[in-house]
Design a protein around this motif. Structure first.
Motif, PDB file in Angstrom:
ATOM      1  N   LYS A   3       0.924   3.161  -1.375  1.00 31.89           N
ATOM      2  CA  LYS A   3       1.248   2.585  -0.346  1.00 31.89           C
ATOM      3  C   LYS A   3       2.425   3.454   0.235  1.00 31.89           C
ATOM      4  N   SER A   4       2.721   4.052  -0.927  1.00 27.63           N
ATOM      5  CA  SER A   4       3.375   5.766  -0.234  1.00 27.63           C
ATOM      6  C   SER A   4       2.485   6.770   0.281  1.00 27.63           C
ATOM      7  N   GLN A   7       1.601   6.521   3.784  1.00 23.88           N
ATOM      8  CA  GLN A   7       3.094   7.407   4.161  1.00 23.88           C
ATOM      9  C   GLN A   7       3.381   8.333   4.350  1.00 23.88           C
ATOM     10  N   LEU A  73       3.259   3.877   9.599  1.00 22.00           N
ATOM     11  CA  LEU A  73       3.931   4.113   8.923  1.00 22.00           C
ATOM     12  C   LEU A  73       4.522   2.871   8.435  1.00 22.00           C
ATOM     13  N   ARG A  74       4.361   1.923   8.347  1.00 21.78           N
ATOM     14  CA  ARG A  74       5.195   0.458   8.195  1.00 21.78           C
ATOM     15  C   ARG A  74       4.071  -0.231   7.955  1.00 21.78           C
ATOM     16  N   THR A  75       2.656  -0.380   7.820  1.00 22.71           N
ATOM     17  CA  THR A  75       1.477  -0.445   8.011  1.00 22.71           C
ATOM     18  C   THR A  75       1.369  -2.419   9.107  1.00 22.71           C
TER      19      THR A  75
END
Length: 139
Positions: A3-4, A7, A73-75
């Motif tokens: 995820k990072s 992002q 960004l926050r999925t």
């Protein structure tokens, strides 16, 4: 893909063009006569009704663009579809934009930011790991 990492791609799609704009202003990379000429195309005449419509549309696109960036960004599950529509709306808006002057650095960072934005839009639809971040499988 973590995820990072995803992002970082989303942040890079916005941060790189901003870095390019700041560098253009900080190092005066656009020659003054060209900058004055382009500014004259934007500001020498009185504001017409279309100028106000353009300005309001620009403000609306900026606010909605920040929402779409947040969604990626926050999925959030709505993020990819909303960002896709925002990209299409921005493209249509830019067809009627006044001319701009950019240095090579500004142009290259803007292009790289656009490419990263395209990657950030494509990954939720093409990568199973990223798709899982946005739309978790229901057990």
């Amino acid at each position: 893909m973590k995820k990072s990492t995803y992002q970082a791609i989303v942040v890079g799609s916005v941060a790189l063009p901003i870095v390019g704009m700041v560098a253009e202003m900080a190092f005066a990379l656009i020659p003054e006569p060209l900058e004055a000429f382009v500014a004259g195309l934007w500001w020498d005449t009185e504001m017409s009704v279309m100028d106000w419509v353009y300005l309001l549309a620009l403000i609306a696109l900026f606010m909605l663009g920040m929402a779409s960036w947040y969604g990626l960004l926050r999925t959030r599950s709505w993020g990819p579809r909303f960002s896709l529509w925002m990209g299409a709306a921005t493209w249509g808006f830019l067809c009627f934009a006044p001319p701009l002057a950019m240095s090579g650095l500004g142009y290259s960072t803007a292009t790289l930011g656009s490419a990263l934005y395209g990657v950030a839009l494509a990954l939720p639809y093409c990568s199973p790991q990223v798709r899982e971040m946005f739309w978790p499988a229901r057990a």
